[in-house]
Every structure is written in C-alpha cells, then in structure tokens.
Scaffold this motif. Structure first.
Motif, PDB file in Angstrom:
ATOM      1  N   ASP A 153       7.858  15.498  -6.167  1.00 34.68           N
ATOM      2  CA  ASP A 153       7.344  15.411  -4.655  1.00 34.68           C
ATOM      3  C   ASP A 153       8.274  14.280  -3.940  1.00 34.68           C
ATOM      4  O   ASP A 153       8.278  13.239  -4.162  1.00 34.68           O
ATOM      5  N   ALA A 154       8.776  14.716  -2.732  1.00 24.17           N
ATOM      6  CA  ALA A 154       9.644  13.960  -2.257  1.00 24.17           C
ATOM      7  C   ALA A 154       9.062  12.775  -1.391  1.00 24.17           C
ATOM      8  O   ALA A 154       9.572  11.613  -1.181  1.00 24.17           O
ATOM      9  N   LEU A 155       7.616  13.159  -0.804  1.00 25.19           N
ATOM     10  CA  LEU A 155       7.060  11.991  -0.405  1.00 25.19           C
ATOM     11  C   LEU A 155       6.657  10.837  -1.132  1.00 25.19           C
ATOM     12  O   LEU A 155       6.608   9.763  -0.648  1.00 25.19           O
ATOM     13  N   THR A 156       6.498  11.034  -2.516  1.00 26.80           N
ATOM     14  CA  THR A 156       6.227   9.811  -3.513  1.00 26.80           C
ATOM     15  C   THR A 156       7.493   8.966  -3.500  1.00 26.80           C
ATOM     16  O   THR A 156       7.376   7.623  -3.398  1.00 26.80           O
ATOM     17  N   TYR A 157       8.619   9.496  -3.618  1.00 26.33           N
ATOM     18  CA  TYR A 157       9.949   8.554  -3.517  1.00 26.33           C
ATOM     19  C   TYR A 157       9.929   8.058  -2.169  1.00 26.33           C
ATOM     20  O   TYR A 157      10.392   6.678  -2.031  1.00 26.33           O
ATOM     21  N   ARG A 198       7.539   5.101  -2.088  1.00 29.55           N
ATOM     22  CA  ARG A 198       8.257   4.104  -2.750  1.00 29.55           C
ATOM     23  C   ARG A 198       9.215   3.093  -2.442  1.00 29.55           C
ATOM     24  O   ARG A 198       9.023   1.975  -2.225  1.00 29.55           O
ATOM     25  N   ILE A 199      10.094   3.806  -1.904  1.00 26.02           N
ATOM     26  CA  ILE A 199      11.269   2.978  -1.357  1.00 26.02           C
ATOM     27  C   ILE A 199      11.221   2.291  -0.087  1.00 26.02           C
ATOM     28  O   ILE A 199      11.374   1.172   0.136  1.00 26.02           O
ATOM     29  N   ALA A 200      10.319   2.955   0.908  1.00 27.66           N
ATOM     30  CA  ALA A 200       9.983   2.573   2.280  1.00 27.66           C
ATOM     31  C   ALA A 200       8.916   1.429   1.941  1.00 27.66           C
ATOM     32  O   ALA A 200       9.099   0.491   2.698  1.00 27.66           O
ATOM     33  N   GLY A 201       8.073   1.456   1.168  1.00 28.43           N
ATOM     34  CA  GLY A 201       7.138   0.511   0.949  1.00 28.43           C
ATOM     35  C   GLY A 201       7.680  -0.685   0.543  1.00 28.43           C
ATOM     36  O   GLY A 201       7.183  -1.814   0.863  1.00 28.43           O
ATOM     37  N   ASN A 256       0.773  -1.434   0.061  1.00 26.04           N
ATOM     38  CA  ASN A 256       0.020  -0.090  -0.116  1.00 26.04           C
ATOM     39  C   ASN A 256       1.017   1.231   0.010  1.00 26.04           C
ATOM     40  O   ASN A 256       0.661   2.156  -0.746  1.00 26.04           O
ATOM     41  N   MET A 257       2.126   1.340   0.768  1.00 26.18           N
ATOM     42  CA  MET A 257       2.868   2.417   0.882  1.00 26.18           C
ATOM     43  C   MET A 257       3.371   2.618  -0.642  1.00 26.18           C
ATOM     44  O   MET A 257       3.566   3.892  -1.210  1.00 26.18           O
ATOM     45  N   ALA A 258       3.922   1.648  -1.303  1.00 27.20           N
ATOM     46  CA  ALA A 258       4.549   1.754  -2.397  1.00 27.20           C
ATOM     47  C   ALA A 258       3.943   2.082  -3.776  1.00 27.20           C
ATOM     48  O   ALA A 258       4.166   2.993  -4.643  1.00 27.20           O
ATOM     49  N   PHE A 259       2.320   1.308  -3.695  1.00 29.02           N
ATOM     50  CA  PHE A 259       1.628   1.451  -4.961  1.00 29.02           C
ATOM     51  C   PHE A 259       0.220   2.058  -4.878  1.00 29.02           C
ATOM     52  O   PHE A 259      -0.297   2.202  -5.909  1.00 29.02           O
TER      53      PHE A 259
END
Length: 77
Positions: A47-51, A54-57, A21-24
């Motif tokens: 947007d930094a939050l997008t990356y 994605r990475i953390a997810g 859910n966090m990534a996609f």
C-alpha cells in the motif's frame, strides 16, 4: 525564557505528535483521510499510503523536535 521561545517549543511538540501519529498510528490518520483502516492483507501488493505516511510522519516529527530543540538551545546559550 521569553514567550516566543515557549510558543515555538509548543509548536514543535505539536508537530512531533502529529508526525508520530502519521508514522506509527496510521489507523487513526487513515480514518481522518477517509481511507480503510489498514492495507488489504489478502493482497500481496504494498500500500503506497503506508509508506507515504511513514516517511512524511518521521520527517514532520524530526522537524518538530529539531525546531523546538534548536530554538531552546540557541536561546539558552
């Protein structure tokens, strides 16, 4: 299979779902965080939050899969 293996497998599944859910599915996670549903489309800045999501997810998702899989495989051998 012992109960602790099943509990750890369920925990791994929960981590995998949260990471997915966090990534996609970032719109739902952004709503939980109180952020806008998506990055501003009119702006060319990324947007930094997008990356971060994605990475953390992906990291959390893979950790959950590996944790559950390794525990199950270790117990079966």
């Amino acid at each position: 299979m012992p109960a602790y293996v099943i509990v750890i497998d369920l925990f791994g599944i929960v981590l995998a779902v949260i990471g997915f859910n966090m990534a996609f599915r970032q719109a739902a996670v952004r709503r939980l965080l109180g952020r806008p549903a998506g990055p501003p489309s009119s702006n060319d800045e990324d947007d930094a939050l997008t990356y971060i999501l994605r990475i953390a997810g992906v990291m959390i998702m893979i950790f959950g899969i590996v944790l559950g899989g390794m525990m199950t495989l270790f117990h079966l051998t």
